[in-house]
Design a protein around this motif. Structure first.
Motif, mmCIF file in Angstrom:
data_model
loop_
_atom_site.group_PDB
_atom_site.id
_atom_site.type_symbol
_atom_site.label_atom_id
_atom_site.label_comp_id
_atom_site.label_asym_id
_atom_site.label_seq_id
_atom_site.Cartn_x
_atom_site.Cartn_y
_atom_site.Cartn_z
ATOM 1 N N GLU A 36 2.033 -57.248 17.528
ATOM 2 C CA GLU A 36 2.639 -57.116 16.192
ATOM 3 C C GLU A 36 1.722 -56.327 15.258
ATOM 4 O O GLU A 36 2.186 -55.458 14.515
ATOM 5 N N ALA A 39 1.832 -52.763 16.119
ATOM 6 C CA ALA A 39 3.082 -52.151 15.647
ATOM 7 C C ALA A 39 2.924 -51.716 14.188
ATOM 8 O O ALA A 39 3.382 -50.632 13.797
ATOM 9 N N GLU A 40 2.270 -52.537 13.392
ATOM 10 C CA GLU A 40 2.008 -52.166 11.996
ATOM 11 C C GLU A 40 1.074 -50.960 11.936
ATOM 12 O O GLU A 40 1.286 -50.042 11.143
ATOM 13 N N GLN A 42 0.741 -48.675 14.199
ATOM 14 C CA GLN A 42 1.516 -47.526 14.651
ATOM 15 C C GLN A 42 2.379 -46.972 13.525
ATOM 16 O O GLN A 42 2.433 -45.768 13.309
ATOM 17 N N SER A 43 3.046 -47.852 12.797
ATOM 18 C CA SER A 43 3.921 -47.367 11.722
ATOM 19 C C SER A 43 3.097 -46.759 10.587
ATOM 20 O O SER A 43 3.547 -45.826 9.934
ATOM 21 N N ARG A 48 1.166 -42.900 18.694
ATOM 22 C CA ARG A 48 1.812 -43.591 19.815
ATOM 23 C C ARG A 48 0.794 -44.632 20.284
ATOM 24 O O ARG A 48 -0.342 -44.296 20.636
ATOM 25 N N ILE A 66 8.500 -52.244 26.059
ATOM 26 C CA ILE A 66 8.368 -51.854 24.657
ATOM 27 C C ILE A 66 8.577 -53.117 23.831
ATOM 28 O O ILE A 66 9.556 -53.823 24.004
ATOM 29 N N GLN A 67 7.600 -53.397 22.975
ATOM 30 C CA GLN A 67 7.690 -54.555 22.095
ATOM 31 C C GLN A 67 7.352 -54.087 20.689
ATOM 32 O O GLN A 67 6.263 -53.548 20.475
ATOM 33 N N HIS A 68 8.242 -54.262 19.747
ATOM 34 C CA HIS A 68 8.036 -53.804 18.365
ATOM 35 C C HIS A 68 7.668 -52.316 18.337
ATOM 36 O O HIS A 68 6.796 -51.891 17.582
ATOM 37 N N LYS A 69 8.266 -51.519 19.204
ATOM 38 C CA LYS A 69 8.041 -50.079 19.319
ATOM 39 C C LYS A 69 6.655 -49.724 19.865
ATOM 40 O O LYS A 69 6.233 -48.571 19.815
ATOM 41 N N VAL A 70 5.932 -50.701 20.368
ATOM 42 C CA VAL A 70 4.626 -50.486 20.988
ATOM 43 C C VAL A 70 4.805 -50.577 22.495
ATOM 44 O O VAL A 70 5.479 -51.482 22.989
ATOM 45 N N GLU A 71 4.195 -49.637 23.216
ATOM 46 C CA GLU A 71 4.230 -49.708 24.676
ATOM 47 C C GLU A 71 3.214 -50.761 25.128
ATOM 48 O O GLU A 71 2.058 -50.720 24.715
#
Length: 170
Positions: A36, A39-40, A42-43, A48, A66-71
């Protein structure tokens, strides 16, 4: 230029006090919390992000999700996260891609330097995340301070129109 941020998952979990305490009684929760937070990250950065967990002591095949847009990658049996990260740093390296690896493993740091990748220690990553959180909080506070105060739950367009009328504008 594309940035790929490879994270040695268990190394980071072990280095961050909050996650290290959490892993002692709930390893899955520690992994999910790290994902999580990544993911923050990354955003915020636009990188990537690939979080790699060792599966060297587990009898299984490599898993990717892929979890929360994270590989998220669990390495295959008898493969360490370090080996996976080194292989991907070589595979993904090109003139248009910058590889960055988050690990505090000294041997891994030297190996990835040799591949032309940059490194960020687990502690430096934690400091970056903390600064990112402070910066985001300051921006949110500034936006909220600029918004007109109202006890009514109104959408932004209605608030904007009311403010224009208050100022005598149409």
């Amino acid at each position: 230029m594309q940035h790929i941020f490879l994270v040695d998952g268990y190394n980071v979990i072990g280095a961050w006090p909050e996650l290290s305490r959490l892993k002692d009684y709930d390893l899955e929760a520690a992994r999910n919390t790290l994902i999580e937070w990544m993911a923050e990250y990354q955003s915020y950065t636009g990188y990537r992000v690939v979080v790699v967990f060792d599966a060297q002591y587990v009898r299984s095949v490599q898993r990717k999700m892929i979890q929360h847009k994270v590989e998220v990658v669990y390495t295959k049996e008898d493969e360490t996260a370090d080996e996976y990260i080194e292989r991907k740093a070589i595979e993904w390296k090109n003139a248009k891609t910058q590889i960055i690896v988050a690990t505090s493993d000294y041997t891994e740091q030297w190996a990835i330097f040799g591949q032309g990748a940059l490194r960020l220690s687990s502690r430096e990553l934690l400091f970056e995340l903390q600064e990112m959180t402070r910066s985001t909080s300051r921006k949110i506070q500034q936006i909220q301070e600029k918004m007109p105060k109202s006890k009514l739950n109104l959408d932004s367009e209605t608030l904007k129109q009311l403010e224009m009328w208050r100022r005598g504008q149409k």
